[in-house]
Design a protein around this motif. Structure first.
Motif, PDB file in Angstrom:
ATOM      1  N   PHE A 255       0.788  -1.236   0.000  1.00 37.20           N
ATOM      2  CA  PHE A 255       0.000   0.000   0.000  1.00 37.20           C
ATOM      3  C   PHE A 255       0.823   1.292   0.000  1.00 37.20           C
ATOM      4  CE2 PHE A 255      -2.744  -3.166   2.205  1.00 37.20           C
ATOM      5  CZ  PHE A 255      -3.794  -3.190   1.283  1.00 37.20           C
ATOM      6  N   LYS A 256       2.145   1.192  -0.071  1.00 34.17           N
ATOM      7  CA  LYS A 256       2.972   2.400   0.027  1.00 34.17           C
ATOM      8  C   LYS A 256       2.746   3.382  -1.114  1.00 34.17           C
ATOM      9  CE  LYS A 256       7.021   0.234  -2.152  1.00 34.17           C
ATOM     10  NZ  LYS A 256       8.459  -0.134  -1.947  1.00 34.17           N
ATOM     11  N   ASP A 257       2.251   2.910  -2.245  1.00 33.97           N
ATOM     12  CA  ASP A 257       1.987   3.791  -3.378  1.00 33.97           C
ATOM     13  C   ASP A 257       0.570   4.363  -3.346  1.00 33.97           C
ATOM     14  OD1 ASP A 257       4.527   3.361  -4.397  1.00 33.97           O
ATOM     15  OD2 ASP A 257       3.898   1.566  -5.499  1.00 33.97           O
ATOM     16  N   LYS A 258      -0.162   4.078  -2.270  1.00 27.20           N
ATOM     17  CA  LYS A 258      -1.541   4.559  -2.135  1.00 27.20           C
ATOM     18  C   LYS A 258      -1.708   5.470  -0.920  1.00 27.20           C
ATOM     19  CE  LYS A 258      -3.456   0.483  -4.435  1.00 27.20           C
ATOM     20  NZ  LYS A 258      -4.441  -0.640  -4.349  1.00 27.20           N
ATOM     21  N   GLY A 259      -0.611   6.118  -0.520  1.00 20.59           N
ATOM     22  CA  GLY A 259      -0.690   7.065   0.590  1.00 20.59           C
ATOM     23  C   GLY A 259      -0.509   6.440   1.957  1.00 20.59           C
ATOM     24  N   PHE A 260      -0.066   5.171   1.998  1.00 25.34           N
ATOM     25  CA  PHE A 260       0.135   4.483   3.267  1.00 25.34           C
ATOM     26  C   PHE A 260       1.620   4.403   3.597  1.00 25.34           C
ATOM     27  CE2 PHE A 260       1.252   0.472   5.420  1.00 25.34           C
ATOM     28  CZ  PHE A 260       0.552   0.626   6.609  1.00 25.34           C
ATOM     29  N   THR A 261       1.942   4.581   4.893  1.00 25.31           N
ATOM     30  CA  THR A 261       3.324   4.400   5.319  1.00 25.31           C
ATOM     31  C   THR A 261       3.343   3.925   6.769  1.00 25.31           C
ATOM     32  OG1 THR A 261       5.536   5.394   5.369  1.00 25.31           O
ATOM     33  CG2 THR A 261       3.698   6.747   6.175  1.00 25.31           C
ATOM     34  N   VAL A 262       4.535   3.629   7.242  1.00 24.93           N
ATOM     35  CA  VAL A 262       4.732   3.157   8.616  1.00 24.93           C
ATOM     36  C   VAL A 262       5.747   4.063   9.291  1.00 24.93           C
ATOM     37  CG1 VAL A 262       5.443   1.221  10.088  1.00 24.93           C
ATOM     38  CG2 VAL A 262       4.281   0.774   7.905  1.00 24.93           C
TER      39      VAL A 262
END
Length: 289
Positions: A255-262
């Motif tokens: 999901f990092k390319d959909k505005g998600f990060t950690v």
């Protein structure tokens, strides 16, 4: 009464600082001429120590109060004042009623315990839980009944700050305070605490914080505004955390390319172990500790 020639002390706490004044009793009378920023709690003692016992608490406002101190115990003393003192006396009566019931429950529980009556002990435990619920309910009802009273502001800031009382009760009580009391110091304090706690509750924005990366660069949670952020609290020594890391990596990559990060927040005290675990588990997002 019985105080001739003695010194009476009055105490007040303002912004975490306790202020003390004294007056000598002459011909059975004493006088304090005090100025306060706003109505608030004060108390009498028979020596200069604020925490001395016995003590007698009362609430002031912009009216003259009359205190009658009876015997050295102060137990039978009383203070007549304005509406805030009347509200305080109503509050005390409410609390005293609950305390009497609590004391009876404790005595009954002790008797049941000595006789080995398990059923009675269990029933009393349930009654005690119900009494705690009634305590919270009575406090909220008091605030609802007195929305413009400084005593209500006091209850919200002091009584509802008990960590055993869910914060939702403080929030509900704050909602019943009249807007004219918004600048009261107790209300300001309660709102400040509520805002801090809400930041750890589901349904509210998370508290902002700043911590450093392994390279010493400060990172703020607010830097991530506009993204979906998983704040992952973990440590290199935490086996369940390490076992979960492959799932976090999978979610991040998906999901990092959909505005998600950690954002990894480490509980480590050993920097080398922390950095090695980041590398070993292939945790390619931002890390702070």
């Amino acid at each position: 009464r019985n105080f001739s020639g003695k010194v009476i002390y009055v105490h007040h706490k303002w912004k975490d600082k306790t202020v003390t004044d004294s007056a000598k009793v002459n011909n059975g009378k004493f006088l304090f001429n005090l100025k306060a920023v706003e109505p608030n709690m004060y108390w009498f003692t028979l020596n200069s120590e604020p925490n001395a016992q016995p003590s007698y608490f009362f609430f002031t406002d912009n009216t003259t109060i009359k205190a009658t101190l009876i015997s050295d115990s102060l137990n039978y003393s009383f203070v007549e004042g304005g509406q805030n003192q009347k509200d305080y006396q109503e509050y005390k009566q409410m609390i005293n009623t609950l305390v009497i019931q609590q004391q009876k429950m404790q005595a009954d529980y002790g008797a049941a315990s000595q006789s080995g009556n398990g059923a009675a002990m269990q029933a009393i435990q349930q009654d005690f839980q119900n009494l705690n619920m009634r305590y919270v309910s009575d406090l909220k009802e008091f605030v609802k009944k007195h929305p413009k009273s400084e005593m209500s502001c006091y209850i919200i800031a002091i009584d509802f700050s008990n960590e055993n009382i869910p914060i939702e009760n403080m929030l509900e009580a704050l909602g019943n305070i009249d807007p004219s009391m918004a600048k009261n110091s107790y209300v300001v304090s309660a709102n400040k605490k509520a805002d801090a706690i809400k930041g750890t509750m589901v349904g509210y924005p998370a508290n902002n914080f700043t911590q450093n990366t392994p390279e010493g660069k400060p990172v703020k949670l607010s830097d991530y505004k506009g993204k979906y952020v998983l704040i992952d609290f973990w440590a290199s020594w935490c086996k369940p955390c390490r076992m979960e890391n492959p799932n976090v990596v999978s979610a991040f990559n998906r999901f990092k390319d959909k505005g998600f990060t950690v954002l990894g927040v480490s509980m480590d005290s050993n920097k080398e172990a922390w950095v090695n675990a980041i590398r070993a588990d292939n945790l390619t997002w931002q890390h702070v500790s």
